[in-house]
Design an enzyme around this catalytic site. Structure first.
Site, PDB file in Angstrom:
ATOM      1  N   ARG A   1      -1.526  -6.730  12.106  1.00  0.00           N
ATOM      2  CA  ARG A   1      -2.522  -6.060  12.934  1.00  0.00           C
ATOM      3  C   ARG A   1      -3.200  -7.035  13.894  1.00  0.00           C
ATOM      4  NH1 ARG A   1      -6.374  -1.657   9.931  1.00  0.00           N
ATOM      5  NH2 ARG A   1      -4.534  -0.563   9.158  1.00  0.00           N
TER       6      ARG A   1
ATOM      7  N   GLU B   1       0.479   4.184   0.859  1.00  0.00           N
ATOM      8  CA  GLU B   1      -0.188   5.235   1.634  1.00  0.00           C
ATOM      9  C   GLU B   1       0.847   5.925   2.482  1.00  0.00           C
ATOM     10  OE1 GLU B   1      -3.107   3.356   4.080  1.00  0.00           O
ATOM     11  OE2 GLU B   1      -4.377   2.820   2.381  1.00  0.00           O
TER      12      GLU B   1
ATOM     13  N   ARG C   1       0.856  -1.188   0.000  1.00  0.00           N
ATOM     14  CA  ARG C   1       0.000   0.000   0.000  1.00  0.00           C
ATOM     15  C   ARG C   1       0.890   1.235   0.000  1.00  0.00           C
ATOM     16  NH1 ARG C   1      -5.151  -1.960   2.275  1.00  0.00           N
ATOM     17  NH2 ARG C   1      -5.343  -3.810   0.979  1.00  0.00           N
TER      18      ARG C   1
ATOM     19  N   ARG D   1      -0.549   2.000  13.041  1.00  0.00           N
ATOM     20  CA  ARG D   1      -1.136   0.781  12.494  1.00  0.00           C
ATOM     21  C   ARG D   1      -1.050   0.658  10.979  1.00  0.00           C
ATOM     22  NH1 ARG D   1      -7.415   0.996  12.428  1.00  0.00           N
ATOM     23  NH2 ARG D   1      -7.733   2.964  11.395  1.00  0.00           N
ATOM     24  N   HIS D   2      -0.243   1.483  10.335  1.00  0.00           N
ATOM     25  CA  HIS D   2      -0.095   1.370   8.885  1.00  0.00           C
ATOM     26  C   HIS D   2       1.321   0.960   8.515  1.00  0.00           C
ATOM     27  CE1 HIS D   2      -3.822   3.784   8.803  1.00  0.00           C
ATOM     28  NE2 HIS D   2      -4.025   3.139   7.672  1.00  0.00           N
TER      29      HIS D   2
ATOM     30  N   SER E   1     -12.052  -6.484   6.372  1.00  0.00           N
ATOM     31  CA  SER E   1     -13.129  -5.828   5.680  1.00  0.00           C
ATOM     32  C   SER E   1     -13.493  -6.767   4.551  1.00  0.00           C
ATOM     33  CB  SER E   1     -12.622  -4.491   5.168  1.00  0.00           C
ATOM     34  OG  SER E   1     -13.688  -3.758   4.691  1.00  0.00           O
TER      35      SER E   1
ATOM     36  N   GLU F   1     -10.283  -2.043  13.224  1.00  0.00           N
ATOM     37  CA  GLU F   1     -10.726  -2.902  12.138  1.00  0.00           C
ATOM     38  C   GLU F   1      -9.579  -3.806  11.690  1.00  0.00           C
ATOM     39  OE1 GLU F   1     -11.043  -1.142   8.184  1.00  0.00           O
ATOM     40  OE2 GLU F   1     -10.448  -3.205   7.823  1.00  0.00           O
TER      41      GLU F   1
END
Lengths: 316, 437
Positions: B411, B211, B209, B217-218, B363, B360
């Protein structure tokens, strides 16, 4: 005293504009207070002259209200004829209480969480659940908490275990009973809303709460009956469930004497008192060796359809 | 060798092997140990690899500082196999010190970056030894549980020609004369395997990712545990399988990794992870009602913000006493275009999230398996149909109804253990600011 001089101030309101204010029609009409004062003595005369007209108008309004009320009453009476007998009885007990109870169950499913120890399953819960099912769209689910191991299979499958044959969504239901097997001592706990309450303790209090959902008019019922029920429920929880052998024997004696003269513990039908007491006797292993009158009453309980699922648990 | 401490005619050593350590004693006697030998033992640098011969003896008083409390080793011979440099970039004892210890507040701790820069030494702490055993345990339990349920493990390509979801947040790599992208999710390939009649598949592999978010948490590269399955009657079959799988993982960790979890708890204390069996399943409108009751202003079709999720986690924990729950029936508006709407209520979708300790971790949804309907939904989301043509085309030759989800492995471990940073559960983490080691 008469000669006190005061500063004179201009009136705050412009009184001429007051006539132009549009008033809502649902309010009683009243004369303008400010206007009268400013008009001085003249207004008194005018008031008396228009008095009879105002009185007539008031009479007319009252007539209208009474007619509307009559119409409502006949409408309700017509509706009552279509309802089944049991609901009719309750509705007539306290119509106001019943409607407010139903209103509480609007919106998404109301989930009642009950934590109970698998070593002493609260049997009254299963009976109350059967009764609730008759009145509400409700479903139950059973979970095992990670802090306990080896819960008997029969206990994991009770309440239908959340399996809904029609695959409806949870939110299509009004009530959910979530039973969690967990090591809670000495009695079960109930949670409705984490934001508003601390846990409610005790099987009897859980049963009381569910009883009030079933019958919101419970508290406004005949106070003597309500208190009698409370007495038996208290006896079931303090003397039978949590009591010592002496207390248990004493409560069995009073049960036996009451049931010698009557079929049920309170009144002439099944009440919360019977349900909680029946559950307490079974949980403490006393169901087998009860005196004759109690025995007869237990057989009558066992014959009730709502007791079947709980009865099955005691046999497994 | 963890430490050595000389005291006159004797020398205390602490010998360490992975999560465990034992005290060893070298003391001068007539037969085997000379004064020089004690001096030699005292001068061995910390963290060196040594061979020791000696006699295991019971001790009168338990050795509090070691994991093996009731014995010690009386050394007769010592060999240095591989010596460590005399200066260590960080002290293991500092790295292993409990995070919030009132008494020890003044003593040094090692900060996260120093740890990550010198990861091989940091990983030697008993805590980290335990953490990465739990990590392995999660992957092992994931594989074993799903294989037991009839799933097939597949491997999906990580270099792909087009962005798999939407298109944002992908890494571009040069691929001979063109560009390629690093896979953001194996979703398309899982779905293709379903269309290819594999029925139930899972995959464990790296997910990328791009991001630029520097949070606890990333990560830019993490291990994805993904599964996808066809179902017969209702997508709740998928939820049942996933819920059950999590229960198996949690139970497996609770029962098989007790020692590791206790070790980690000593350095990073947290509440033990609690869960229900079967997993608790709530629906979105219930969550909204709970949040409103707690005073949060939220619309019926709003997505949950991160603070909302945290609060919801707390409320659910208070009411149900579980750290894991499934939230079903998300509003259609906040889910990707390939999500199947609820046939009974067009406002909601057959779509779910799962949470651990209010964060979360998964998903997922029932996916649309009909190419025409998929095109329609993509248009409603104003997505260029040309760009996702190959995705839509994979459903043209018959595809069973299916659903699934993806889990971030790091996670799950972080939240299960109640750790505060995802870098603690990634052995060599990658984030926007770190590409080494």
């Amino acid at each position: 005293m008469s000669g006190i001089l005061m500063y004179k101030a201009e009136p705050y309101y412009k009184l001429d504009d007051l006539n132009n204010i549009e008033l809502p029609k649902c309010m009683y009409k009243m004369k303008n207070l400010h206007k009268e004062q400013s008009d001085g003595p003249k207004s008194a005369q005018r008031g008396s002259s228009s008095g009879s007209g105002a009185l007539e108008a008031l009479e007319q309004r009252q007539e209208n209200i009474l007619r509307d009320l009559d119409a409502l009453q006949t409408e309700v009476a017509a509706m009552m004829q279509h309802l089944p007998a049991s609901v009719k009885q309750q509705a007539s007990a306290t119509a106001a209480g019943a409607t407010c109870g139903q209103a509480q169950l609007e919106g998404p499913v109301r989930d009642i969480v009950i934590n109970a120890s698998p070593s002493s399953p609260p049997l009254s819960l299963f009976i109350m659940y059967e009764l609730l099912k008759q009145q509400f769209r409700c479903f139950g689910s059973v979970h095992v908490h990670s802090s306990v191991e080896n819960v008997p299979e029969g206990l994991c499958k009770c309440l239908g275990n959340g399996i809904r044959s029609d695959l409806r969504n949870r939110t299509d239901f009004q009530l959910a009973i979530t039973l969690i097997w967990k090591d809670v001592k000495p009695s079960p706990q109930m949670m409705m809303s984490a934001a508003y309450q601390t846990p409610i303790h005790g099987e009897s209090n859980v049963a009381r709460y569910l009883g009030r959902i079933l019958q919101p008019s419970y508290d406004s019922l005949d106070p003597v009956t309500a208190t009698e029920i409370d007495t038996w429920v208290d006896m079931a929880s303090t003397q039978v469930l949590l009591g010592n052998n002496k207390e248990r024997a004493a409560s069995l004696r009073s049960l036996n004497s009451r049931l010698g003269k009557h079929d049920w513990l309170v009144g002439s039908g099944l009440t919360l008192a019977d349900i909680v007491m029946w559950s307490a006797l079974h949980q403490t292993g006393q169901a087998a060796g009860v005196p004759a009158n109690v025995k007869r009453w237990m057989v009558a309980c066992n014959g009730q359809p709502a007791f079947q699922s709980a009865l099955k648990l005691t046999q497994s | 060798m963890h430490t050595s401490r000389a005291k006159g005619k004797q020398c205390f050593l602490v010998l360490r092997q992975q999560q465990f350590n034992v005290q060893a004693l070298v003391f001068v006697n007539d037969k085997t140990v000379s004064k020089q030998m004690v001096k030699f033992a005292a001068n061995i640098t910390k963290e060196s690899i040594i061979d020791v011969e000696g006699v295991v003896q019971k001790v009168a008083q338990p050795v509090e500082s070691c994991t093996q409390r009731d014995v010690e080793l009386h050394v007769e011979r010592v060999f240095v196999v591989s010596a460590s440099a005399p200066q260590l970039p960080l002290q293991l004892d500092d790295a292993a010190r409990p995070e919030h210890d009132e008494e020890d507040a003044s003593r040094p701790r090692v900060n996260q970056d120093t740890r990550l820069d010198n990861r091989i030494i940091d990983l030697r702490t008993t805590t980290n030894q335990a953490v990465y055993r739990v990590v392995a345990g999660v992957c092992d339990l994931f594989r074993a549980t799903l294989t037991g349920k009839g799933f097939v493990e597949i491997h999906t390509p990580k270099i792909i020609s087009a962005a798999s979801e939407g298109g944002a947040n992908v890494f571009t790599v040069s691929y001979f004369k063109n560009n390629a992208y690093l896979a953001q999710s194996p979703q398309l390939y899982k779905q293709m395997a379903i269309a290819a009649d594999f029925e139930k598949v899972f995959t464990v592999g790296a997910v990328f990712r791009a991001e630029d978010s520097n949070t606890h948490r990333h990560l830019t590269e993490f291990v994805g545990l993904d599964l996808e399955m066809a179902f017969n009657y209702h997508y709740h079959e998928v939820l049942d399988v996933i819920g059950d799988m999590f229960v198996c993982i949690f139970k497996g960790l609770r029962d098989r990794y007790k020692t590791e979890i206790n070790t980690i708890q000593k350095q990073f204390p947290s509440e033990p992870f609690r869960f229900l069996e079967p997993s608790l399943r709530l629906e979105f409108p219930e969550a909204v009602a709970m949040l409103r009751e707690a005073g949060v202003e939220i619309g019926d079709e709003d997505d949950l913000s991160t603070p909302d999720e945290k609060l919801l986690g707390k409320l659910v924990k208070a009411k149900y006493d579980t750290d894991f729950f499934i939230l079903d029936k998300f509003p259609l508006a906040v889910r990707p275009f390939y999500t199947m709407p609820d046939p009974n209520n067009p406002k909601y979708a057959n779509s779910y999230d799962m949470y651990m300790r209010g964060e979360e971790i998964l998903s997922g949804a029932q996916r649309i398996h009909d190419p025409e309907f998929l095109t329609e939904r993509a248009k409603a989301h104003e997505i260029d149909i040309e760009k996702i043509k190959s995705y839509i085309d994979s459903f043209r030759y018959g595809c069973p109804p299916h659903g699934g989800g993806g889990i971030g492995m790091e996670r799950v471990v972080m939240l299960y253990l109640g750790l505060n940073n995802i870098r603690k559960t990634s052995m060599f983490p990658r984030d926007p600011k770190r590409l080494t080691p």
